[in-house]
Design a protein around this motif. Sequence first.
Motif, mmCIF file in Angstrom:
data_model
loop_
_atom_site.group_PDB
_atom_site.id
_atom_site.type_symbol
_atom_site.label_atom_id
_atom_site.label_comp_id
_atom_site.label_asym_id
_atom_site.label_seq_id
_atom_site.Cartn_x
_atom_site.Cartn_y
_atom_site.Cartn_z
ATOM 1 N N SER A 195 -54.508 22.772 -1.469
ATOM 2 C CA SER A 195 -54.668 23.780 -2.671
ATOM 3 C C SER A 195 -55.459 24.844 -2.003
ATOM 4 O O SER A 195 -56.447 24.610 -1.034
ATOM 5 C CB SER A 195 -55.400 23.034 -3.776
ATOM 6 O OG SER A 195 -55.488 23.975 -4.754
ATOM 7 N N GLU A 198 -56.739 30.382 -6.766
ATOM 8 C CA GLU A 198 -55.759 31.209 -7.064
ATOM 9 C C GLU A 198 -55.678 32.551 -6.600
ATOM 10 O O GLU A 198 -54.968 33.348 -5.970
ATOM 11 C CB GLU A 198 -55.592 31.127 -8.626
ATOM 12 C CG GLU A 198 -54.797 30.136 -9.105
ATOM 13 C CD GLU A 198 -54.932 29.717 -10.513
ATOM 14 O OE1 GLU A 198 -55.064 30.783 -11.374
ATOM 15 O OE2 GLU A 198 -54.446 28.809 -11.274
ATOM 16 N N ASP A 201 -54.251 32.882 -3.137
ATOM 17 C CA ASP A 201 -52.624 32.813 -3.209
ATOM 18 C C ASP A 201 -52.179 34.248 -3.582
ATOM 19 O O ASP A 201 -51.393 34.734 -3.168
ATOM 20 C CB ASP A 201 -52.340 31.902 -3.937
ATOM 21 C CG ASP A 201 -50.662 31.768 -4.160
ATOM 22 O OD1 ASP A 201 -50.067 31.538 -3.136
ATOM 23 O OD2 ASP A 201 -50.031 31.603 -5.117
ATOM 24 N N ASP A 202 -52.861 34.688 -4.851
ATOM 25 C CA ASP A 202 -52.279 36.045 -5.422
ATOM 26 C C ASP A 202 -52.462 37.281 -4.306
ATOM 27 O O ASP A 202 -51.383 37.989 -4.369
ATOM 28 C CB ASP A 202 -53.417 36.679 -6.461
ATOM 29 C CG ASP A 202 -53.389 35.740 -7.725
ATOM 30 O OD1 ASP A 202 -52.332 34.719 -7.835
ATOM 31 O OD2 ASP A 202 -54.518 35.674 -8.718
ATOM 32 N N SER A 212 -48.612 36.120 -3.658
ATOM 33 C CA SER A 212 -48.435 34.610 -3.828
ATOM 34 C C SER A 212 -47.360 34.240 -2.659
ATOM 35 O O SER A 212 -46.329 33.318 -2.991
ATOM 36 C CB SER A 212 -47.761 34.527 -5.147
ATOM 37 O OG SER A 212 -48.674 34.765 -6.078
ATOM 38 N N ARG A 246 -58.372 20.088 -3.223
ATOM 39 C CA ARG A 246 -58.862 21.154 -3.910
ATOM 40 C C ARG A 246 -60.559 20.954 -3.546
ATOM 41 O O ARG A 246 -61.355 20.095 -3.499
ATOM 42 C CB ARG A 246 -58.875 21.200 -5.334
ATOM 43 C CG ARG A 246 -59.500 21.952 -6.206
ATOM 44 C CD ARG A 246 -59.799 21.572 -7.553
ATOM 45 N NE ARG A 246 -59.764 22.747 -8.531
ATOM 46 C CZ ARG A 246 -61.079 23.338 -8.810
ATOM 47 N NH1 ARG A 246 -62.000 23.215 -7.960
ATOM 48 N NH2 ARG A 246 -60.740 24.403 -9.485
ATOM 49 N N TRP A 254 -57.758 27.036 -8.911
ATOM 50 C CA TRP A 254 -57.214 26.603 -7.466
ATOM 51 C C TRP A 254 -55.680 26.167 -7.785
ATOM 52 O O TRP A 254 -55.592 25.822 -8.904
ATOM 53 C CB TRP A 254 -57.850 25.424 -6.811
ATOM 54 C CG TRP A 254 -59.181 25.717 -6.142
ATOM 55 C CD1 TRP A 254 -60.119 26.451 -6.760
ATOM 56 C CD2 TRP A 254 -59.690 25.777 -4.747
ATOM 57 N NE1 TRP A 254 -60.971 26.581 -5.734
ATOM 58 C CE2 TRP A 254 -60.834 26.247 -4.450
ATOM 59 C CE3 TRP A 254 -58.746 25.178 -3.686
ATOM 60 C CZ2 TRP A 254 -61.364 26.156 -3.065
ATOM 61 C CZ3 TRP A 254 -59.329 25.035 -2.387
ATOM 62 C CH2 TRP A 254 -60.673 25.506 -2.115
ATOM 63 N N LEU A 255 -54.783 26.181 -6.957
ATOM 64 C CA LEU A 255 -53.578 25.982 -7.114
ATOM 65 C C LEU A 255 -53.607 24.431 -7.508
ATOM 66 O O LEU A 255 -54.030 23.770 -6.975
ATOM 67 C CB LEU A 255 -52.602 26.169 -5.857
ATOM 68 C CG LEU A 255 -52.594 27.742 -5.703
ATOM 69 C CD1 LEU A 255 -51.681 27.866 -4.465
ATOM 70 C CD2 LEU A 255 -51.822 28.504 -6.787
#
Length: 372
Positions: A195, A198, A201-202, A212, A246, A254-255
């Motif tokens: 993980s 976010e 990732d974005d 992403s 995570r 987080w993802l």
Amino acid sequence: MTSPSSPTFDLAPYDAVLVLSFGGPEAPDEVMPFLRRVTGGRGIPDERLAEVAHHYELFGGKSPINDQCRRLCTALAQELQRLGSQLPVLWGNRNGPPFLVDTLRDAYEAGARRLVVITTSAYSSYSSCRQYREDIAGALTTLREEGRPLVVDKIRQYATHPSFARANLRLVTEAVRGCGQPDDSLLRVAFVTHSIPEGMDDTSGPGDGEGSLYAHQHDEIAHVILDEAGITLDRDLSGALVFCSRSGSPSQPWLGPDINDYLREQAAQGITDVVVAPIGFVSDHMEVKFDLDTEAAETAEGLGLRMTRVPTVGVDPEFVGGLVDLVGERAAQARGETRAMQAWPGEAMPPVCRAGCCPNLRQARPAACGSD
Ligand SMILES: CC1=C(CCC(=O)O)c2cc3nc(cc4[nH]c(cc5[nH]c(cc1n2)c(C)c5CCC(=O)O)c(CCC(=O)O)c4C)C(CCC(=O)O)=C3C
Ligand SMILES: [Fe+2]
């Protein structure tokens, strides 16, 4: 595949291949210094650090990652030799000895001037790509100040090199074949990766606002593996991309889903078998040994789920051959030759990362092997 006598297997202008990895402790008293280096200034709560220290203690204070790197270096050197190259394969880490800067200094002293780096990380994102490029830039600055100028290139991120997906596909296919559940409606394949926040990732990707790419590359590999393994085995396979390891503060997104939550959800729906494929990791390091083989295995057992863990690519010959192919590709590019870049699934990542890709969201730091 290139043959030993092939004139196309030319690694000029490189003097050495360097495996760049994360690093890990090898004895109990190295655990806390290692964790402090990893998390320095990153706002990881103390409770999380104590918890992760405990994961290492369960394994006698020794992470498996360094031994995995040693094995990979040996396998790469053997494959290079098989192809007629005598290039040495060196190894340096971010967070534990042998540190990158020390390996590069030794390489300079041994006469090397230009090296090509393979990181132990396949995907796009700050943690898995740019941060290693920052490590390289930092080491090169130190060495330049010492009067030891070096040039370092890096192979492209290899999540989209066919050897990586194909090796994972073969390993998943074998695991499904051997898992002992012939009923597709009772079986799920869980593709697992690390993980990340976010926000990380974005902003992962080529730097033109697409974003992403970390999640997207994993999704694509998971999908092609489900499809292709299903065709090979004549089965209707289903599964999902799930996450482990995570950290960070609980308030930061987080993802997800976390693998343990996924296992609970599947058990509640009557699933009996889960094949766990760690596509996010190139070898069995601590995330695999603890988060999957220990924690997720316990969760599965408590739920009465049968869990089959797929091997990581490790030193699989197809994977190692792919890395060597990428070294050859990078050398050809460094010589100014054009060469078709194999890619599956998705597109080949650029050999020189684009400006602004996978940014460091905390502080801008110089990064090597990119156009910024
Ligand atoms: C994407 C990714 C990879 C895969 C790509 C790659 O391989 O690089 C990876 C690999 C690894 N991560 C590792 C260990 C740790 N990662 C941590 C923390 C973090 N990882 C993150 C991401 C990733 N990490 C992130 C966003 C954090 C939060 C803090 C930060 O932004 O940096 C922490 C701190 C404690 C904790 O919170 O868990 C530890 C101890 C080890 C060594 C394992 C061993 O010893 O075998 C390896 C290979
Ligand atoms: Fe990590």
